[in-house]
Write a protein that holds these residues in place. Structure first.
Motif, mmCIF file in Angstrom:
data_model
loop_
_atom_site.group_PDB
_atom_site.id
_atom_site.type_symbol
_atom_site.label_atom_id
_atom_site.label_comp_id
_atom_site.label_asym_id
_atom_site.label_seq_id
_atom_site.Cartn_x
_atom_site.Cartn_y
_atom_site.Cartn_z
ATOM 1 N N GLN A 29 0.816 -1.205 0.000
ATOM 2 C CA GLN A 29 0.000 0.000 0.000
ATOM 3 C C GLN A 29 0.860 1.270 0.000
ATOM 4 O O GLN A 29 0.613 2.226 0.727
ATOM 5 C CB GLN A 29 -0.949 -0.006 1.204
ATOM 6 N N GLY A 30 1.906 1.244 -0.809
ATOM 7 C CA GLY A 30 2.685 2.440 -1.051
ATOM 8 C C GLY A 30 3.826 2.734 -0.105
ATOM 9 O O GLY A 30 4.494 3.753 -0.256
ATOM 10 N N LYS A 31 4.082 1.849 0.857
ATOM 11 C CA LYS A 31 5.222 2.064 1.751
ATOM 12 C C LYS A 31 5.733 0.726 2.249
ATOM 13 O O LYS A 31 5.033 -0.290 2.134
ATOM 14 C CB LYS A 31 4.848 2.980 2.915
ATOM 15 N N PRO A 32 6.959 0.697 2.784
ATOM 16 C CA PRO A 32 7.512 -0.574 3.256
ATOM 17 C C PRO A 32 6.633 -1.200 4.335
ATOM 18 O O PRO A 32 6.032 -0.511 5.153
ATOM 19 C CB PRO A 32 8.880 -0.179 3.815
ATOM 20 N N TYR A 34 7.293 -2.734 7.083
ATOM 21 C CA TYR A 34 7.601 -2.437 8.481
ATOM 22 C C TYR A 34 7.041 -1.077 8.918
ATOM 23 O O TYR A 34 6.773 -0.869 10.107
ATOM 24 C CB TYR A 34 9.111 -2.509 8.745
ATOM 25 N N GLN A 35 6.850 -0.164 7.968
ATOM 26 C CA GLN A 35 6.301 1.145 8.307
ATOM 27 C C GLN A 35 4.844 1.042 8.751
ATOM 28 O O GLN A 35 4.398 1.780 9.632
ATOM 29 C CB GLN A 35 6.425 2.108 7.125
ATOM 30 N N HIS A 36 4.105 0.122 8.163
ATOM 31 C CA HIS A 36 2.727 -0.114 8.605
ATOM 32 C C HIS A 36 2.718 -0.599 10.053
ATOM 33 O O HIS A 36 1.892 -0.164 10.865
ATOM 34 C CB HIS A 36 2.047 -1.151 7.708
ATOM 35 N N VAL A 37 3.638 -1.502 10.355
ATOM 36 C CA VAL A 37 3.753 -2.015 11.723
ATOM 37 C C VAL A 37 4.130 -0.881 12.672
ATOM 38 O O VAL A 37 3.553 -0.737 13.756
ATOM 39 C CB VAL A 37 4.792 -3.155 11.776
ATOM 40 N N ALA A 38 5.083 -0.062 12.255
ATOM 41 C CA ALA A 38 5.533 1.052 13.103
ATOM 42 C C ALA A 38 4.397 2.019 13.400
ATOM 43 O O ALA A 38 4.270 2.523 14.528
ATOM 44 C CB ALA A 38 6.697 1.783 12.435
ATOM 45 N N GLU A 39 3.559 2.283 12.423
ATOM 46 C CA GLU A 39 2.450 3.218 12.625
ATOM 47 C C GLU A 39 1.434 2.689 13.628
ATOM 48 O O GLU A 39 0.843 3.451 14.394
ATOM 49 C CB GLU A 39 1.772 3.525 11.282
ATOM 50 N N ARG A 40 1.236 1.371 13.647
ATOM 51 C CA ARG A 40 0.330 0.770 14.634
ATOM 52 C C ARG A 40 0.962 0.740 16.020
ATOM 53 O O ARG A 40 0.280 0.860 17.032
ATOM 54 C CB ARG A 40 -0.040 -0.654 14.213
ATOM 55 N N LEU A 41 2.279 0.566 16.050
ATOM 56 C CA LEU A 41 2.984 0.430 17.325
ATOM 57 C C LEU A 41 3.285 1.773 17.978
ATOM 58 O O LEU A 41 3.258 1.897 19.206
ATOM 59 C CB LEU A 41 4.286 -0.347 17.088
ATOM 60 N N GLN A 42 3.571 2.793 17.174
ATOM 61 C CA GLN A 42 4.054 4.089 17.679
ATOM 62 C C GLN A 42 3.213 4.672 18.820
ATOM 63 O O GLN A 42 3.772 5.096 19.839
ATOM 64 C CB GLN A 42 4.136 5.094 16.524
ATOM 65 N N PRO A 43 1.866 4.701 18.711
ATOM 66 C CA PRO A 43 1.092 5.310 19.804
ATOM 67 C C PRO A 43 1.114 4.494 21.097
ATOM 68 O O PRO A 43 0.697 4.996 22.140
ATOM 69 C CB PRO A 43 -0.339 5.346 19.228
ATOM 70 N N GLN A 44 1.601 3.266 21.030
ATOM 71 C CA GLN A 44 1.545 2.370 22.181
ATOM 72 C C GLN A 44 2.834 2.344 22.998
ATOM 73 O O GLN A 44 2.874 1.753 24.078
ATOM 74 C CB GLN A 44 1.235 0.937 21.717
ATOM 75 N N VAL A 45 3.896 2.970 22.482
ATOM 76 C CA VAL A 45 5.206 2.885 23.128
ATOM 77 C C VAL A 45 5.856 4.265 23.192
ATOM 78 O O VAL A 45 5.396 5.214 22.557
ATOM 79 C CB VAL A 45 6.135 1.904 22.369
ATOM 80 N N ALA A 46 6.943 4.352 23.975
ATOM 81 C CA ALA A 46 7.651 5.628 24.102
ATOM 82 C C ALA A 46 8.483 5.927 22.862
ATOM 83 O O ALA A 46 8.541 7.064 22.394
ATOM 84 C CB ALA A 46 8.545 5.599 25.339
ATOM 85 N N HIS A 47 9.138 4.917 22.335
ATOM 86 C CA HIS A 47 9.920 5.079 21.116
ATOM 87 C C HIS A 47 10.130 3.712 20.481
ATOM 88 O O HIS A 47 9.867 2.685 21.109
ATOM 89 C CB HIS A 47 11.265 5.774 21.387
ATOM 90 N N PRO A 96 6.795 -8.497 15.066
ATOM 91 C CA PRO A 96 7.490 -8.762 13.804
ATOM 92 C C PRO A 96 7.113 -7.731 12.750
ATOM 93 O O PRO A 96 6.084 -7.055 12.865
ATOM 94 C CB PRO A 96 6.988 -10.165 13.419
ATOM 95 N N CYS A 97 7.928 -7.644 11.716
ATOM 96 C CA CYS A 97 7.730 -6.625 10.684
ATOM 97 C C CYS A 97 6.627 -6.980 9.699
ATOM 98 O O CYS A 97 6.329 -6.188 8.809
ATOM 99 C CB CYS A 97 9.032 -6.390 9.922
ATOM 100 N N ASP A 98 6.014 -8.155 9.850
ATOM 101 C CA ASP A 98 5.056 -8.623 8.845
ATOM 102 C C ASP A 98 3.628 -8.763 9.376
ATOM 103 O O ASP A 98 2.839 -9.533 8.854
ATOM 104 C CB ASP A 98 5.521 -9.954 8.250
ATOM 105 N N VAL A 99 3.298 -8.020 10.440
ATOM 106 C CA VAL A 99 1.944 -8.064 11.005
ATOM 107 C C VAL A 99 1.373 -6.643 10.961
ATOM 108 O O VAL A 99 1.329 -5.948 11.980
ATOM 109 C CB VAL A 99 1.953 -8.632 12.439
ATOM 110 N N PRO A 100 0.957 -6.181 9.768
ATOM 111 C CA PRO A 100 0.606 -4.772 9.608
ATOM 112 C C PRO A 100 -0.673 -4.333 10.312
ATOM 113 O O PRO A 100 -0.903 -3.142 10.456
ATOM 114 C CB PRO A 100 0.454 -4.621 8.087
ATOM 115 N N PHE A 101 -1.491 -5.286 10.772
ATOM 116 C CA PHE A 101 -2.757 -4.918 11.397
ATOM 117 C C PHE A 101 -2.793 -5.300 12.868
ATOM 118 O O PHE A 101 -3.858 -5.572 13.426
ATOM 119 C CB PHE A 101 -3.926 -5.568 10.651
ATOM 120 N N LEU A 102 -1.637 -5.325 13.521
ATOM 121 C CA LEU A 102 -1.575 -5.733 14.924
ATOM 122 C C LEU A 102 -2.522 -4.880 15.772
ATOM 123 O O LEU A 102 -2.797 -3.724 15.433
ATOM 124 C CB LEU A 102 -0.141 -5.644 15.444
#
Length: 194
Positions: A29-32, A34-47, A96-102
């Motif tokens: 969907q237009g980006k790597p 792992y970036q999808h995973v990062a976007e889901r994870l970011q609000p849940q962690v400090a960094h 993991p980097c391959d679970v974009p809808f965690l």
């Protein structure tokens, strides 16, 4: 929940079913991926930091990235050890980097249901998802010893560590991981669940 938890995205696998391509960098969907995973994870962690074994400079353009202490693709436990060793917080959450809808409440639920355990991992009610987990840095020494003994099995280490399973019933789609090019091609936003 503690004020800070480090999020670690595991990007270090060999991705043999992906033809050896670096799975985290595959476009989705237009980006790597792992970036999808990062976007889901970011609000849940400090960094966020990444555990990767190739294309380090490319990953480092987005997040601090660390190669495994144990070389030779020793599996997800080596990535978990790397993440713990480079975490600036007592607790680290791994995905993991391959679970974009965690799940967007993954970390909160792992923390809340871990009881007194130093390790907690996700379970969808049918199968365990041990690479989606929360660990305390006190696990560095036992994990290092486990790997030095030649063991690689994630669930075996978690059993030794007294890990707590945390159940996410009716969330199986949220844990869907992408292992083949066909799975990546056929995955759509309609598969997304909270």
């Amino acid at each position: 929940m503690p004020t800070t938890i480090t999020g670690v995205i595991l990007c270090g696998g060999q991705a043999t079913r992906m033809g050896g391509h670096d799975k985290g960098l595959l476009p989705f969907q237009g980006k790597p991926l792992y970036q999808h995973v990062a976007e889901r994870l970011q609000p849940q962690v400090a960094h966020i930091i990444l555990s990767a074994n190739r294309n380090l400079e490319q990953y480092r353009q987005a997040y601090p990235t660390f190669a495994d202490t144990f070389t030779g693709f020793a599996g997800p436990l080596a990535g978990i050890l790397t993440g713990l060793q480079n975490s600036e917080t007592d607790w680290a959450a791994f995905v993991p980097c391959d679970v974009p809808f965690l799940p967007d409440d993954l970390i909160e639920r792992l923390w809340s249901a871990r009881q007194e355990a130093s390790v907690a991992y996700a379970h969808d009610g049918v199968r365990a998802h041990p690479t989606l987990c929360l660990l305390h840095r006190r696990m560095i020494a036992p994990l290092m010893q486990f790997l030095q003994q030649g063991d690689r099995k994630l669930m075996l280490f978690f059993e030794h560590a007294g890990a707590q399973a945390v159940y996410f019933q009716n969330h199986a789609q949220a844990f869907q991981n992408i292992n083949t090019p066909a799975e990546l091609q056929h995955l759509s936003p309609l598969d997304r669940t909270s």
